[in-house]
Design an enzyme around this catalytic site. Structure first.
Site, mmCIF file in Angstrom:
data_model
loop_
_atom_site.group_PDB
_atom_site.id
_atom_site.type_symbol
_atom_site.label_atom_id
_atom_site.label_comp_id
_atom_site.label_asym_id
_atom_site.label_seq_id
_atom_site.Cartn_x
_atom_site.Cartn_y
_atom_site.Cartn_z
ATOM 1 N N THR A 1 0.929 -1.306 0.052
ATOM 2 C CA THR A 1 0.050 -0.115 -0.031
ATOM 3 C C THR A 1 0.948 1.336 -0.030
ATOM 4 O O THR A 1 2.060 1.325 -0.043
ATOM 5 C CB THR A 1 -1.002 -0.021 1.373
ATOM 6 O OG1 THR A 1 -0.065 0.320 2.375
ATOM 7 C CG2 THR A 1 -1.630 -1.272 1.347
ATOM 8 N N CYS A 2 0.256 2.419 -0.108
ATOM 9 C CA CYS A 2 1.126 3.726 0.026
ATOM 10 C C CYS A 2 1.998 3.768 1.458
ATOM 11 O O CYS A 2 2.954 4.435 1.287
ATOM 12 C CB CYS A 2 0.358 4.808 -0.237
ATOM 13 S SG CYS A 2 -1.271 4.850 1.062
ATOM 14 N N ASN A 3 1.575 3.052 2.365
ATOM 15 C CA ASN A 3 2.165 3.364 3.686
ATOM 16 C C ASN A 3 2.978 2.015 4.014
ATOM 17 O O ASN A 3 3.745 1.905 4.959
ATOM 18 C CB ASN A 3 1.139 3.602 4.842
ATOM 19 C CG ASN A 3 0.461 4.764 4.871
ATOM 20 O OD1 ASN A 3 1.168 5.898 4.337
ATOM 21 N ND2 ASN A 3 -0.547 5.038 4.998
ATOM 22 N N ARG A 4 2.836 0.788 3.311
ATOM 23 C CA ARG A 4 3.747 -0.139 3.740
ATOM 24 C C ARG A 4 3.928 -1.306 2.634
ATOM 25 O O ARG A 4 3.090 -1.204 1.846
ATOM 26 C CB ARG A 4 3.067 -1.015 4.934
ATOM 27 C CG ARG A 4 1.683 -1.720 4.820
ATOM 28 C CD ARG A 4 1.199 -2.232 5.908
ATOM 29 N NE ARG A 4 -0.117 -3.019 5.095
ATOM 30 C CZ ARG A 4 -1.028 -3.346 6.014
ATOM 31 N NH1 ARG A 4 -1.206 -3.198 7.518
ATOM 32 N NH2 ARG A 4 -2.001 -4.023 5.296
#
Length: 68
Positions: free
Chosen positions: A45-48
């Site tokens: 995802t955009c964070n991980r």
């Protein structure tokens, strides 16, 4: 044994972007990983980015090098 390699939002954006997996490349990356892992799941995802996998290989350093 299920293992996890992951990067989350606490890692700098520059580093996270190097390990992010484009959705259009996901299937080919999974097939490559499946050639030497018993099972593999990728969450990106955009964070991980997380790679959950199982393997009979006990050398963790070798596995990390092969995965990345």
């Amino acid at each position: 044994m299920v293992r996890l390699i992951g990067l989350n939002k606490d890692v700098t954006l520059d580093v996270r972007s190097r390990f992010s997996i484009n959705s259009s490349d996901l299937e080919s990356n999974l097939l490559k990983l499946k050639s030497f892992l018993d099972e593999v799941i990728i969450i990106s995802t955009c964070n991980r980015t997380e790679v959950y996998f199982s393997s009979q290989e006990s050398n963790n350093d070798l596995l990390v090098k092969k995965i990345f």
